[in-house]
Design a protein around this motif. Structure first.
Motif: not given
Length: 225
Positions: A75, A218, A59-60, A34, A222, A56, A53, A66, A69
């Motif tokens: 993001r 998502y 991954h999340s 990150g 963010c 993200c 993107h 988390t 990130m």
């Protein structure tokens, strides 16, 4: 930045676990990843932002991680660029939309952008459930050249497979309509309209019967500190 984006895209596409399985090894996508993304934030090109993107999202939301990130600001840039690059309806998509209208009795919502940034070709209500309908033309497949084999023409591209997987992981019931299956309805014997109706009804029934697990928004991720 290109190396970071390509690495992220590769792992998101394959869908491998984000954490190392070897004890004592540093996590590939830990805090340092990150930080490196944030340090190169001003150097990422548009395509690289879209690659980051989908990483993200993977991954999340898919991996439930988390740590590692990028910053909220980066993001959001990735999300905005990804959303801006969604395509326009094709002629094939319009034909499928007309058939959906005849089937469900109302005009389906078209080009619906969901919070994660993906655009759904159509969103329909079927037997009390919401179903996303994706019309996959030749560009959604790995080989679009005239010299490619029939099998290559029918192999979905990595981006297409990624979108299908992620939509389902977010809790969507999904119908994917390959262009070659739709084209076969015109070549088959019988009423084309009736064949299209049966094809869509069967596909929607199958989607509604699927067991889905709702995903986390998502955009919620963010906004987290």
């Amino acid at each position: 930045p290109q190396g970071l984006a390509n690495l992220a895209w590769a792992f998101a596409t394959v869908g491998e676990p984000s954490r190392s399985t070897s004890g004592g090894e540093a996590e590939l996508f830990g805090l340092e990843f990150g930080r490196r993304c944030d340090a190169a934030a001003d150097l990422f090109r548009r395509e690289e932002l879209t690659q980051l993107h989908v990483w993200c999202l993977w991954h999340s939301l898919e991996c439930g991680q988390t740590e590692g990130m990028p910053s909220e600001g980066l993001r959001r840039r990735c999300h905005a660029e990804f959303t801006a690059q969604q395509g326009r309806p094709s002629r094939l998509q319009r034909h499928v939309g007309a058939a959906l209208f005849r089937l469900v009795g109302s005009r389906p919502r078209e080009e619906v952008t969901i919070p994660e940034g993906y655009s759904l070709d159509y969103l329909v209500e079927w037997r009390g459930a919401r179903v996303a309908v994706e019309v996959d033309g030749p560009s959604h497949y790995a080989a679009a050249s005239a010299t490619a084999s029939a099998a290559q023409h029918r192999a979905p591209s990595s981006a297409t497979l990624l979108k299908r997987r992620q939509l389902r992981s977010f809790g969507w019931r999904l119908v994917s309509i390959p262009y070659f299956e739709w084209d076969q309805l015109h070549a088959a014997k019988g009423s084309t309209a009736e064949l299209q109706r049966r094809y869509l009804a069967a596909a929607l029934d199958e989607a509604v019967a699927e067991t889905v697990v709702a995903g986390v928004s998502y955009m919620y991720e963010c906004t987290r500190a």
